[in-house]
Write a protein that holds these residues in place. Structure first.
Motif, PDB file in Angstrom:
ATOM      1  N   GLU A 176     -18.296  25.382 -12.730  1.00 25.80           N
ATOM      2  CA  GLU A 176     -17.798  27.363 -13.276  1.00 25.80           C
ATOM      3  C   GLU A 176     -16.312  27.776 -12.819  1.00 25.80           C
ATOM      4  OE1 GLU A 176     -20.812  29.109 -10.899  1.00 25.80           O
ATOM      5  OE2 GLU A 176     -22.899  28.770 -12.470  1.00 25.80           O
ATOM      6  N   ARG A 178     -14.907  31.242 -11.157  1.00 27.10           N
ATOM      7  CA  ARG A 178     -15.427  32.408 -10.779  1.00 27.10           C
ATOM      8  C   ARG A 178     -14.011  33.392 -10.411  1.00 27.10           C
ATOM      9  NH1 ARG A 178     -20.174  32.538  -7.390  1.00 27.10           N
ATOM     10  NH2 ARG A 178     -18.719  31.709  -6.042  1.00 27.10           N
ATOM     11  N   GLU A 180     -14.398  35.038  -8.028  1.00 24.98           N
ATOM     12  CA  GLU A 180     -14.222  34.692  -6.198  1.00 24.98           C
ATOM     13  C   GLU A 180     -14.088  33.210  -5.982  1.00 24.98           C
ATOM     14  OE1 GLU A 180     -16.661  35.732  -8.052  1.00 24.98           O
ATOM     15  OE2 GLU A 180     -17.459  37.576  -7.984  1.00 24.98           O
TER      16      GLU A 180
END
Length: 468
Positions: A176, A178, A180
């Motif tokens: 993934e 992201r 963050e």
């Protein structure tokens, strides 16, 4: 070159590329990264990777156990042979020649073999892949690009962490992305760079200066200052690199294991090795200690297995008898833990346990840092010779640059502060703020900027573990 040229170009290209081709971009970047530091070994490395990939895929398809074992041993021997030749051939020839000279026999003529950058870490990654596929713990990569990326992935190929194939294989296929993770990765990279250029490089000035002094000219006080500075240097240098590697990997979507967990707060040597160079300890346990029988055999055999692991750990760090002694000493201390110290230490206060363990670690660091066994023994004599009449050796650096003294004090405070009870309370209260986006990004930018300033004003100082 990395901060102002490679990193910006690489990450722009990486995130502008569609997801299915990002592994290819990461591989191209990793090959270019390695080419800059070790061009002479690149062709040999790529050929060995190509051979590995084909042998392991043939091994995985083979049903006959004897042929499968042949493939396995061929790949294993080839990679161990690479490590032995490039890292230890000079060492072996030098020792053989010293014996021949003593016997008045003409020494062997030998062209010195240059040590390829990151050879120890690369070979250990290759062996991890070979063993896990042989054990049927993981399937081999479908794409050659994926295998090459696992071995050459630039944040970790040169100085770790040593990531087992099973821990990252799924992430190579899918991961993934992201915001963050990008933010956290940038934060870890900035922290790592700060550790390197502000702490490790500064305390190294004192450590290097004191270890250059002939041991018999060194006072007891400065002998201890020298080894403490080296302990601080190697921790912040190596953990700083690990932070940077973990941070760069996280930006690209990879989540890899931590390599350090406040090792100088350990209350015994066994705990130290659960906190120091965690990825190496994990590799040694999985691929050497357990196959030897681990602790499933007799107590004597278990102790022997531990001793073998730490002997290999010592020689893995460098082709010098000092590293062998360093590994053997840690093996002896681990065995002492299991024989009596772990039970006895329960009766001792926590802070005293930490202090005793730190002193033992410092003693072993002398062998790790010294140029020879004789140098190490002389240095240790200076550390413990309380009756010495040697006048105090005054290092000029302590007088010409007092900021280094402040950095040494700062580094020791942040190293040992977590041992105090009120630190946990402060950490719990501040953790929400520290990891919030409103603090993390501005803090990362600030730390990165002051680290860049330090980089451009300092002379070049490579990471300690680049030579392993």
């Amino acid at each position: 070159m990395f901060l102002f040229l490679f990193a910006p170009i690489f990450f722009i290209a990486y995130f502008l590329t569609v997801r299915k081709y990002r592994n290819l971009v990461a591989l191209i970047g990793s090959v270019l990264f390695y080419s800059w530091g070790g061009p002479a070994f690149l062709s040999t490395l790529l050929i060995s990777l190509l051979i590995d990939w084909h042998i392991v895929n043939s091994m995985n398809k083979e049903k006959d156990k004897s042929i499968r074992m042949f493939y396995f041993l061929s790949a294993l021997i080839m990679n161990i042979g690479l490590l032995l030749y490039f890292k230890y051939s000079n060492f072996f020839v030098e020792n053989i020649n010293s014996i021949l000279i003593d016997l008045h026999i003409e020494p062997i003529k030998w062209a010195v073999v240059l040590l390829p950058i990151g050879i120890s870490f690369i070979v250990f990654h290759k062996i991890s892949y070979i063993i896990e596929v042989f054990r049927d713990e993981k399937k081999p990569t479908d794409k050659m690009v994926d295998y090459f990326l696992y071995i050459l992935f630039f944040p970790m190929s040169i100085a770790g962490p040593i990531i087992k194939y099973q821990d990252i294989s799924d992430q190579i296929k899918y991961r993934e992305y992201r915001f963050e993770d990008i933010m956290y990765g940038s934060y870890r990279f900035s922290i790592g760079l700060f550790k390197k250029v502000w702490i490790a490089d500064n305390v190294a000035i004192i450590a290097d200066e004191l270890f250059k002094v002939p041991p018999d000219s060194l006072s007891i006080g400065y002998a201890w200052i020298g080894v403490i500075c080296y302990a601080v240097q190697i921790y912040f240098d190596f953990s700083g690199y690990a932070d940077m590697a973990i941070g760069l990997s996280r930006i690209m979507g990879f989540k890899v294991m931590e390599n350090f967990n406040m090792p100088y707060l350990s209350q015994n040597i066994s705990e130290f090795w659960r906190r120091w160079h965690i990825s190496l300890s994990s590799w040694m346990r999985n691929y050497i200690y357990i196959p030897l029988g681990g602790n499933r055999r007799s107590k004597i055999r278990s102790f022997f297995n531990l001793w073998v692991v730490f002997f290999i750990s010592g020689i893995w760090h460098g082709a010098n008898w000092t590293f062998v002694v360093w590994g053997v000493l840690h093996g002896i201390l681990i065995i002492s833990d299991k024989l009596f110290w772990l039970n006895f230490s329960k009766k001792i206060p926590k802070l005293l346990n930490i202090l005793i363990t730190f002193v033992f670690v410092l003693i072993t660091w002398v062998f790790f840092r010294a140029d020879s066994i004789g140098h190490a023994l002389g240095y240790l004599k200076s550390m413990f010779n309380i009756f010495s009449k040697q006048s105090v050796f005054l290092t000029p650096t302590l007088y010409t640059d007092r900021s280094i003294v402040l950095i040494i004090i700062f580094s020791l405070v942040i190293t040992f502060l977590p041992a105090l009870n009120f630190y946990t309370y402060l950490e719990n209260k501040s953790s929400r703020l520290l990891f919030s986006k409103y603090f993390m990004m501005p803090f990362s930018i600030f730390i990165l900027l002051i680290s860049i300033i330090k980089c451009v004003t300092n002379s070049f100082s490579p990471f300690i573990y680049f030579r392993f």
